[in-house]
Write a protein that holds these residues in place. Sequence first.
Motif, PDB file in Angstrom:
ATOM      1  N   GLU A 111     -14.255   1.321  -4.874  1.00 24.39           N
ATOM      2  CA  GLU A 111     -13.006   2.072  -4.779  1.00 24.39           C
ATOM      3  C   GLU A 111     -12.355   1.983  -3.401  1.00 24.39           C
ATOM      4  O   GLU A 111     -11.133   2.158  -3.269  1.00 24.39           O
ATOM      5  CB  GLU A 111     -13.274   3.538  -5.115  1.00 24.39           C
ATOM      6  CG  GLU A 111     -12.017   4.408  -5.163  1.00 24.39           C
ATOM      7  CD  GLU A 111     -12.338   5.874  -5.367  1.00 24.39           C
ATOM      8  OE1 GLU A 111     -11.511   6.583  -5.964  1.00 24.39           O
ATOM      9  OE2 GLU A 111     -13.435   6.316  -4.929  1.00 24.39           O
ATOM     10  N   PRO A 118      -0.999   3.148  -2.591  1.00 24.99           N
ATOM     11  CA  PRO A 118      -0.423   4.368  -3.172  1.00 24.99           C
ATOM     12  C   PRO A 118      -0.750   4.482  -4.660  1.00 24.99           C
ATOM     13  O   PRO A 118       0.042   4.108  -5.522  1.00 24.99           O
ATOM     14  CB  PRO A 118       1.075   4.193  -2.936  1.00 24.99           C
ATOM     15  CG  PRO A 118       1.284   2.714  -2.909  1.00 24.99           C
ATOM     16  CD  PRO A 118       0.039   2.128  -2.301  1.00 24.99           C
ATOM     17  N   MET A 119      -1.936   5.011  -4.957  1.00 22.06           N
ATOM     18  CA  MET A 119      -2.399   5.116  -6.337  1.00 22.06           C
ATOM     19  C   MET A 119      -2.939   6.510  -6.588  1.00 22.06           C
ATOM     20  O   MET A 119      -3.455   7.173  -5.679  1.00 22.06           O
ATOM     21  CB  MET A 119      -3.502   4.091  -6.620  1.00 22.06           C
ATOM     22  CG  MET A 119      -3.112   2.644  -6.387  1.00 22.06           C
ATOM     23  SD  MET A 119      -4.495   1.525  -6.692  1.00 22.06           S
ATOM     24  CE  MET A 119      -4.675   1.710  -8.470  1.00 22.06           C
ATOM     25  N   THR A 120      -2.875   6.952  -7.833  1.00 21.47           N
ATOM     26  CA  THR A 120      -3.488   8.222  -8.207  1.00 21.47           C
ATOM     27  C   THR A 120      -4.986   8.022  -8.425  1.00 21.47           C
ATOM     28  O   THR A 120      -5.469   6.890  -8.587  1.00 21.47           O
ATOM     29  CB  THR A 120      -2.866   8.769  -9.497  1.00 21.47           C
ATOM     30  OG1 THR A 120      -3.203   7.882 -10.586  1.00 21.47           O
ATOM     31  CG2 THR A 120      -1.343   8.876  -9.378  1.00 21.47           C
ATOM     32  N   ALA A 121      -5.722   9.120  -8.456  1.00 20.25           N
ATOM     33  CA  ALA A 121      -7.164   9.047  -8.706  1.00 20.25           C
ATOM     34  C   ALA A 121      -7.451   8.434 -10.073  1.00 20.25           C
ATOM     35  O   ALA A 121      -8.399   7.659 -10.235  1.00 20.25           O
ATOM     36  CB  ALA A 121      -7.780  10.447  -8.605  1.00 20.25           C
ATOM     37  N   ALA A 122      -6.618   8.744 -11.058  1.00 12.53           N
ATOM     38  CA  ALA A 122      -6.817   8.183 -12.403  1.00 12.53           C
ATOM     39  C   ALA A 122      -6.589   6.680 -12.403  1.00 12.53           C
ATOM     40  O   ALA A 122      -7.327   5.928 -13.059  1.00 12.53           O
ATOM     41  CB  ALA A 122      -5.868   8.864 -13.394  1.00 12.53           C
ATOM     42  N   GLU A 123      -5.582   6.221 -11.667  1.00 11.06           N
ATOM     43  CA  GLU A 123      -5.318   4.777 -11.582  1.00 11.06           C
ATOM     44  C   GLU A 123      -6.461   4.068 -10.871  1.00 11.06           C
ATOM     45  O   GLU A 123      -6.883   2.978 -11.293  1.00 11.06           O
ATOM     46  CB  GLU A 123      -3.998   4.537 -10.842  1.00 11.06           C
ATOM     47  CG  GLU A 123      -2.771   4.942 -11.648  1.00 11.06           C
ATOM     48  CD  GLU A 123      -1.498   4.924 -10.820  1.00 11.06           C
ATOM     49  OE1 GLU A 123      -0.417   4.781 -11.419  1.00 11.06           O
ATOM     50  OE2 GLU A 123      -1.578   5.070  -9.564  1.00 11.06           O
ATOM     51  N   ARG A 124      -6.966   4.687  -9.813  1.00 10.41           N
ATOM     52  CA  ARG A 124      -8.106   4.079  -9.111  1.00 10.41           C
ATOM     53  C   ARG A 124      -9.316   4.000 -10.031  1.00 10.41           C
ATOM     54  O   ARG A 124     -10.008   2.974 -10.077  1.00 10.41           O
ATOM     55  CB  ARG A 124      -8.456   4.872  -7.849  1.00 10.41           C
ATOM     56  CG  ARG A 124      -7.408   4.798  -6.756  1.00 10.41           C
ATOM     57  CD  ARG A 124      -7.991   5.226  -5.414  1.00 10.41           C
ATOM     58  NE  ARG A 124      -8.570   6.556  -5.437  1.00 10.41           N
ATOM     59  CZ  ARG A 124      -7.905   7.663  -5.169  1.00 10.41           C
ATOM     60  NH1 ARG A 124      -6.607   7.602  -4.875  1.00 10.41           N
ATOM     61  NH2 ARG A 124      -8.508   8.847  -5.193  1.00 10.41           N
ATOM     62  N   ARG A 125      -9.583   5.070 -10.769  1.00  5.36           N
ATOM     63  CA  ARG A 125     -10.749   5.100 -11.660  1.00  5.36           C
ATOM     64  C   ARG A 125     -10.657   4.007 -12.717  1.00  5.36           C
ATOM     65  O   ARG A 125     -11.653   3.327 -13.010  1.00  5.36           O
ATOM     66  CB  ARG A 125     -10.859   6.478 -12.322  1.00  5.36           C
ATOM     67  CG  ARG A 125     -12.085   6.629 -13.210  1.00  5.36           C
ATOM     68  CD  ARG A 125     -12.328   8.095 -13.579  1.00  5.36           C
ATOM     69  NE  ARG A 125     -11.159   8.703 -14.213  1.00  5.36           N
ATOM     70  CZ  ARG A 125     -10.387   9.615 -13.626  1.00  5.36           C
ATOM     71  NH1 ARG A 125     -10.642  10.032 -12.391  1.00  5.36           N
ATOM     72  NH2 ARG A 125      -9.346  10.139 -14.264  1.00  5.36           N
ATOM     73  N   GLU A 126      -9.477   3.798 -13.262  1.00  7.13           N
ATOM     74  CA  GLU A 126      -9.307   2.764 -14.279  1.00  7.13           C
ATOM     75  C   GLU A 126      -9.608   1.384 -13.715  1.00  7.13           C
ATOM     76  O   GLU A 126     -10.298   0.571 -14.357  1.00  7.13           O
ATOM     77  CB  GLU A 126      -7.881   2.814 -14.826  1.00  7.13           C
ATOM     78  CG  GLU A 126      -7.606   1.784 -15.915  1.00  7.13           C
ATOM     79  CD  GLU A 126      -6.181   1.844 -16.434  1.00  7.13           C
ATOM     80  OE1 GLU A 126      -5.822   0.989 -17.265  1.00  7.13           O
ATOM     81  OE2 GLU A 126      -5.423   2.747 -16.012  1.00  7.13           O
TER      82      GLU A 126
END
Length: 241
Positions: A111, A118-126
């Motif tokens: 990660e 500039p990403m959300t936590a959900a986008e990073r997780r995916e």
Amino acid sequence: MIAKPPIVRVNRLFKSFSRGSEAINVLTDLTLDVPQGEFLALMGPSGSGKTTLLNLIAGLDQPTQGEIWVGNELISALSESELARWRTRNVGFVFQFYYLLPVLSAYENVELPLLLLPMTAAERREQVDRALDLVGLSNRKSHRPGQLSGGQQQRVGIARALVTDPTLIVADEPTGDLDSKSADEILMMLNVVREQLNKTIIMVTHDPKAANQAQRTLHLEKGKLVRDESMPRPIMQPARV
């Protein structure tokens, strides 16, 4: 067959370093193209300039003279701060000694590059889950590096290189710290990445066996290209390992 256009173009490249009042020439008048989706190996004796060339293409250093294009970007004209931003989005790195943070899990190590974007936590997780799944480590994502074998640690390194969906993957002796079986698995994994994701991979290696898994091998000596082995040859069949 129509030739693929180059994703990397190196034109009349020179690189020298200063040692006191003496200039040490590392690369001399070097020109090459790397097509999109190629797996290229760079070989040569120590001091031949192969790692310097890799670092220049990856935007870690700047040439003394000449042009380096990656896609439509003339990276040899970028400032250091511009290069840093460019690398974040365009280059994935695979190292000989993995360089994983021992206090972080496999998931957290993969990660890390995304935290600069500039990403959300959900986008990073995916994206992390997708990268770990590709290298076959979804069931090891909570493990820390010390709980993984050398081959598994290098798979985490490959997942980390992939997670930003980079233009290039550069690998510096990626099998140099591995046993033969693990090395074969990592080379197979790089071919999976090349075939399934159409990634361009440039690898420095001293190992002829590793170079034989690339589609093309360039040999350098004293800062010059002396041989281009571009004839087709058998490579490992990509497979999930």
